[in-house]
Design a protein around this motif. Structure first.
Motif, PDB file in Angstrom:
ATOM      1  N   LEU A  25      86.661  47.196 -30.075  1.00  0.00           N
ATOM      2  CA  LEU A  25      85.472  46.876 -29.297  1.00  0.00           C
ATOM      3  C   LEU A  25      84.636  45.808 -29.986  1.00  0.00           C
ATOM      4  O   LEU A  25      84.202  44.838 -29.357  1.00  0.00           O
ATOM      5  CB  LEU A  25      84.635  48.132 -29.062  1.00  0.00           C
ATOM      6  CG  LEU A  25      83.320  47.930 -28.313  1.00  0.00           C
ATOM      7  CD1 LEU A  25      83.576  47.394 -26.918  1.00  0.00           C
ATOM      8  CD2 LEU A  25      82.547  49.223 -28.261  1.00  0.00           C
ATOM      9  N   LEU A  26      84.413  45.974 -31.284  1.00  0.00           N
ATOM     10  CA  LEU A  26      83.631  44.986 -32.025  1.00  0.00           C
ATOM     11  C   LEU A  26      84.306  43.617 -32.018  1.00  0.00           C
ATOM     12  O   LEU A  26      83.635  42.588 -31.846  1.00  0.00           O
ATOM     13  CB  LEU A  26      83.401  45.445 -33.462  1.00  0.00           C
ATOM     14  CG  LEU A  26      82.363  46.548 -33.628  1.00  0.00           C
ATOM     15  CD1 LEU A  26      82.346  47.045 -35.065  1.00  0.00           C
ATOM     16  CD2 LEU A  26      80.990  46.045 -33.222  1.00  0.00           C
ATOM     17  N   LYS A  27      85.615  43.585 -32.190  1.00  0.00           N
ATOM     18  CA  LYS A  27      86.362  42.322 -32.176  1.00  0.00           C
ATOM     19  C   LYS A  27      86.191  41.619 -30.831  1.00  0.00           C
ATOM     20  O   LYS A  27      85.903  40.419 -30.774  1.00  0.00           O
ATOM     21  CB  LYS A  27      87.836  42.581 -32.472  1.00  0.00           C
ATOM     22  CG  LYS A  27      88.673  41.341 -32.496  1.00  0.00           C
ATOM     23  CD  LYS A  27      90.138  41.658 -32.785  1.00  0.00           C
ATOM     24  CE  LYS A  27      90.966  40.387 -32.706  1.00  0.00           C
ATOM     25  NZ  LYS A  27      92.389  40.658 -32.844  1.00  0.00           N
ATOM     26  N   GLU A  28      86.386  42.369 -29.760  1.00  0.00           N
ATOM     27  CA  GLU A  28      86.235  41.798 -28.417  1.00  0.00           C
ATOM     28  C   GLU A  28      84.791  41.379 -28.151  1.00  0.00           C
ATOM     29  O   GLU A  28      84.532  40.315 -27.589  1.00  0.00           O
ATOM     30  CB  GLU A  28      86.696  42.803 -27.355  1.00  0.00           C
ATOM     31  CG  GLU A  28      88.161  43.147 -27.414  1.00  0.00           C
ATOM     32  CD  GLU A  28      89.074  41.976 -27.087  1.00  0.00           C
ATOM     33  OE1 GLU A  28      88.671  41.082 -26.310  1.00  0.00           O
ATOM     34  OE2 GLU A  28      90.201  41.950 -27.615  1.00  0.00           O
ATOM     35  N   PHE A  29      83.844  42.213 -28.559  1.00  0.00           N
ATOM     36  CA  PHE A  29      82.418  41.943 -28.343  1.00  0.00           C
ATOM     37  C   PHE A  29      81.999  40.650 -29.028  1.00  0.00           C
ATOM     38  O   PHE A  29      81.274  39.836 -28.456  1.00  0.00           O
ATOM     39  CB  PHE A  29      81.589  43.131 -28.856  1.00  0.00           C
ATOM     40  CG  PHE A  29      80.121  43.009 -28.591  1.00  0.00           C
ATOM     41  CD1 PHE A  29      79.601  43.315 -27.341  1.00  0.00           C
ATOM     42  CD2 PHE A  29      79.252  42.594 -29.585  1.00  0.00           C
ATOM     43  CE1 PHE A  29      78.238  43.216 -27.090  1.00  0.00           C
ATOM     44  CE2 PHE A  29      77.895  42.482 -29.344  1.00  0.00           C
ATOM     45  CZ  PHE A  29      77.384  42.795 -28.092  1.00  0.00           C
ATOM     46  N   GLU A  30      82.465  40.454 -30.240  1.00  0.00           N
ATOM     47  CA  GLU A  30      82.082  39.273 -31.015  1.00  0.00           C
ATOM     48  C   GLU A  30      82.558  37.975 -30.361  1.00  0.00           C
ATOM     49  O   GLU A  30      81.967  36.925 -30.584  1.00  0.00           O
ATOM     50  CB  GLU A  30      82.624  39.382 -32.434  1.00  0.00           C
ATOM     51  CG  GLU A  30      81.908  40.417 -33.256  1.00  0.00           C
ATOM     52  CD  GLU A  30      82.564  40.695 -34.600  1.00  0.00           C
ATOM     53  OE1 GLU A  30      83.675  40.182 -34.860  1.00  0.00           O
ATOM     54  OE2 GLU A  30      81.950  41.438 -35.381  1.00  0.00           O
ATOM     55  N   GLN A  31      83.567  38.046 -29.527  1.00  0.00           N
ATOM     56  CA  GLN A  31      84.104  36.848 -28.885  1.00  0.00           C
ATOM     57  C   GLN A  31      83.370  36.481 -27.591  1.00  0.00           C
ATOM     58  O   GLN A  31      83.608  35.422 -27.029  1.00  0.00           O
ATOM     59  CB  GLN A  31      85.596  37.034 -28.603  1.00  0.00           C
ATOM     60  CG  GLN A  31      86.415  37.171 -29.863  1.00  0.00           C
ATOM     61  CD  GLN A  31      87.879  37.472 -29.575  1.00  0.00           C
ATOM     62  OE1 GLN A  31      88.348  37.367 -28.443  1.00  0.00           O
ATOM     63  NE2 GLN A  31      88.606  37.843 -30.624  1.00  0.00           N
ATOM     64  N   GLU A  33      75.290  35.929 -23.191  1.00  0.00           N
ATOM     65  CA  GLU A  33      75.023  36.482 -21.857  1.00  0.00           C
ATOM     66  C   GLU A  33      75.938  37.680 -21.571  1.00  0.00           C
ATOM     67  O   GLU A  33      75.484  38.720 -21.074  1.00  0.00           O
ATOM     68  CB  GLU A  33      75.233  35.400 -20.797  1.00  0.00           C
ATOM     69  CG  GLU A  33      74.936  35.866 -19.390  1.00  0.00           C
ATOM     70  CD  GLU A  33      75.125  34.745 -18.376  1.00  0.00           C
ATOM     71  OE1 GLU A  33      75.858  34.994 -17.393  1.00  0.00           O
ATOM     72  OE2 GLU A  33      74.563  33.654 -18.554  1.00  0.00           O
ATOM     73  N   LYS A  34      77.212  37.531 -21.894  1.00  0.00           N
ATOM     74  CA  LYS A  34      78.161  38.625 -21.663  1.00  0.00           C
ATOM     75  C   LYS A  34      77.884  39.794 -22.603  1.00  0.00           C
ATOM     76  O   LYS A  34      78.037  40.955 -22.218  1.00  0.00           O
ATOM     77  CB  LYS A  34      79.603  38.145 -21.843  1.00  0.00           C
ATOM     78  CG  LYS A  34      80.035  37.129 -20.817  1.00  0.00           C
ATOM     79  CD  LYS A  34      80.056  37.744 -19.429  1.00  0.00           C
ATOM     80  CE  LYS A  34      80.533  36.706 -18.417  1.00  0.00           C
ATOM     81  NZ  LYS A  34      80.491  37.214 -17.055  1.00  0.00           N
ATOM     82  N   LYS A  35      77.458  39.523 -23.821  1.00  0.00           N
ATOM     83  CA  LYS A  35      77.092  40.597 -24.750  1.00  0.00           C
ATOM     84  C   LYS A  35      75.951  41.419 -24.168  1.00  0.00           C
ATOM     85  O   LYS A  35      75.958  42.649 -24.250  1.00  0.00           O
ATOM     86  CB  LYS A  35      76.689  40.027 -26.111  1.00  0.00           C
ATOM     87  CG  LYS A  35      77.855  39.509 -26.917  1.00  0.00           C
ATOM     88  CD  LYS A  35      77.372  38.890 -28.220  1.00  0.00           C
ATOM     89  CE  LYS A  35      78.540  38.326 -29.016  1.00  0.00           C
ATOM     90  NZ  LYS A  35      78.115  37.629 -30.230  1.00  0.00           N
ATOM     91  N   GLN A  36      74.977  40.735 -23.562  1.00  0.00           N
ATOM     92  CA  GLN A  36      73.855  41.454 -22.955  1.00  0.00           C
ATOM     93  C   GLN A  36      74.332  42.313 -21.798  1.00  0.00           C
ATOM     94  O   GLN A  36      73.857  43.438 -21.617  1.00  0.00           O
ATOM     95  CB  GLN A  36      72.777  40.478 -22.475  1.00  0.00           C
ATOM     96  CG  GLN A  36      71.531  41.167 -21.973  1.00  0.00           C
ATOM     97  CD  GLN A  36      70.876  42.048 -23.022  1.00  0.00           C
ATOM     98  OE1 GLN A  36      70.576  41.584 -24.116  1.00  0.00           O
ATOM     99  NE2 GLN A  36      70.661  43.314 -22.710  1.00  0.00           N
ATOM    100  N   GLU A  37      75.299  41.824 -21.030  1.00  0.00           N
ATOM    101  CA  GLU A  37      75.857  42.620 -19.933  1.00  0.00           C
ATOM    102  C   GLU A  37      76.521  43.881 -20.468  1.00  0.00           C
ATOM    103  O   GLU A  37      76.395  44.957 -19.871  1.00  0.00           O
ATOM    104  CB  GLU A  37      76.870  41.793 -19.136  1.00  0.00           C
ATOM    105  CG  GLU A  37      76.238  40.738 -18.262  1.00  0.00           C
ATOM    106  CD  GLU A  37      77.267  39.986 -17.431  1.00  0.00           C
ATOM    107  OE1 GLU A  37      78.248  40.618 -16.973  1.00  0.00           O
ATOM    108  OE2 GLU A  37      77.091  38.779 -17.239  1.00  0.00           O
TER     109      GLU A  37
END
Length: 57
Positions: free
Chosen positions: A7-13, A17-21
């Protein structure tokens, strides 16, 4: 790789805007779960109101 690591790996990419979603979605899930618990508790209380009032005396 653990789920959290993935999850962290995917989130960091993601873009900011998408992180906020993602964060908004996580908050939605937590709120939804909390509301389901509240509804369940209200149901239990309502179905057992008479017995609870008797115990409260």
């Amino acid at each position: 790789m653990t789920l959290a690591e993935k999850l962290l790996k995917e989130f960091e990419q993601l873009t900011e805007e998408k992180k906020q979603e993602v964060i908004d979605f996580v908050e939605f899930i937590k709120t939804k779960d909390q509301r389901e618990i509240e509804i369940l508790m209200e149901t239990v209380i309502n179905e057992n109101r008479e017995a609870l009032e008797e115990l409260a005396k």
